[in-house]
Design an enzyme around this catalytic site. Sequence first.
Site, PDB file in Angstrom:
ATOM      1  N   LYS A  50       1.155  -1.340   0.164  1.00  0.00           N
ATOM      2  CA  LYS A  50       0.020   0.047  -0.421  1.00  0.00           C
ATOM      3  C   LYS A  50       1.170   1.374  -0.068  1.00  0.00           C
ATOM      4  CE  LYS A  50      -4.310  -1.315   1.940  1.00  0.00           C
ATOM      5  NZ  LYS A  50      -3.742  -3.520   2.408  1.00  0.00           N
TER       6      LYS A  50
HETATM    7  C1  LIG Z   1      -5.117  -4.364   1.955  1.00  0.00           C
HETATM    8  C2  LIG Z   1      -4.029  -5.132   1.666  1.00  0.00           C
HETATM    9  C3  LIG Z   1      -4.064  -7.008   0.741  1.00  0.00           C
HETATM   10  C4  LIG Z   1      -5.952  -6.654   0.258  1.00  0.00           C
HETATM   11  O1  LIG Z   1      -5.478  -5.733  -1.031  1.00  0.00           O
HETATM   12  P1  LIG Z   1      -6.874  -5.201  -1.631  1.00  0.00           P
HETATM   13  O2  LIG Z   1      -6.407  -3.903  -2.821  1.00  0.00           O
HETATM   14  O3  LIG Z   1      -8.168  -4.179  -0.447  1.00  0.00           O
HETATM   15  O4  LIG Z   1      -7.695  -6.395  -1.515  1.00  0.00           O
HETATM   16  C5  LIG Z   1      -3.533  -7.669   0.648  1.00  0.00           C
HETATM   17  N1  LIG Z   1      -2.400  -7.936   1.634  1.00  0.00           N
HETATM   18  C6  LIG Z   1      -2.217  -7.179   2.914  1.00  0.00           C
HETATM   19  C7  LIG Z   1      -0.841  -7.157   3.026  1.00  0.00           C
HETATM   20  C8  LIG Z   1      -2.575  -5.402   3.167  1.00  0.00           C
HETATM   21  O5  LIG Z   1      -2.553  -4.550   3.568  1.00  0.00           O
END
Ligand SMILES: *Cc1c(COP(=O)(O)O)cnc(C)c1O
Length: 432
Positions: free
Chosen positions: A107
Amino acid sequence: MQYFSTNHQSPKVDFKQATINGQAPDKGLYFPEQIPVLPKEIIENITSYSNEEIAFQVIKPYVGDAIPEVDLKRIVNETINFDIPLVKVTDAIYSLELYHGPTLAFKDIGARFMSRCLGYFVKNLSKKVTVLVATSGDTGGAVANGFYDVDGVDVVILYPSGKVSSVQEKQLTTLGKNIHALEVAGTFDDCQQMVKEVFTDEALNEKLFLTSANSINVARWLPQQFYYFFAYKQWAPKNNPPVIAVPSGNFGNICAGILAHVSGLPVKHFIAACNANNIVPNFMQTEKYEPKKAVATISNAMDVGNPSNFIRILEIFQHQFVNLKKVLSSCSISDQETKDTLQKVYQTERYLLDPHGAVGYLALQRYLQNNPVEKGIVLETAHPVKFYDVVEPVIGEVVPIPESVQQQLLLEKKSTKIAAEVDLLKGFLLSL
Ligand SMILES: *Cc1c(COP(=O)(O)O)cnc(C)c1O
């Protein structure tokens, strides 16, 4: 580029307005009017392009003239200034390590891009902007880090009390300054619901300039395409197009991958790997979309009972289920299977996954068992140390903590506890 709302009741807007609004006024999600096609030449000669050039070419049509080229180049370069290696785990499975950014999670990429775009846009605004974000784990830290100390922007993060890991909690509660953490007595879905309600409160929105940093924001969602291209660059010379497994919760990440594919990126098939929150796996079986209350799992960043971005995936395929099915499969992996996979891959391949990556790994492995000529990539979305409370008992070893995380664990948590009531959130926002 113009963006329409998936609810079709709001006017079309450009990239700047879509970034500032977050969600469309009719509560829909913004979606690009056309999906650009990348020049074939870039795909065919991808290894001769730098990551910076690739990312710029990918995002430029989406930004249009909302940001001048020199500024956009700087924003792109700052967004991706860390390694995104594709690491071989077995002959058939590679791991795209998306966790080498400042908060050790994928993210970081979306959050860094969005914060810099918004920072650019607010320079010309008279009002202060408040970024409001609900997190099931990793969003909070990445957004807090991305926006820390950005002039003219306050960040308010809602997270479900007791349902994020201790490292995650520290990452979103220890920064201070313009970053405010609200610890909500409820689930992630409660947090998301509160945020959604605040955005549609007209009186409040007249007083405050509110925007979201959840993956529904186009400036967070779209740059996630970058690393699918970087993966292909490291993959291209050797193999046929990869199968790509994406650990999925709110479905922003995989939706960006599918968008990249529609723009020309060669991909054999996508797998949305879910934990016990199996709304999309069920949909792919039954064609019925039935949101549920989220259940808590050890891959908590994917504990989502009503994945916001799934509507965008349907939009890409113009709601044609047969076409969607050709590109996407989905499956649900239990906590026990997640732990077993983590343990087994560590033991046999000496590769340490985090719980989210393990969900993706097993989903990919199952797919490859039925399709033995294919090879694939799992997106490793977080560093295992972020989930050491889960990982260490499973492998029976201590996961070394990187220096940056060690220091953060020593800092004091600063959060405001509130019940899952939207009026309390409104009061807090007005008090800032
Ligand atoms: C947010 C997150 C996900 C999921 O991602 P999305 O885009 O919401 O599907 C998967 N793994 C981790 C470690 C995350 O922080």
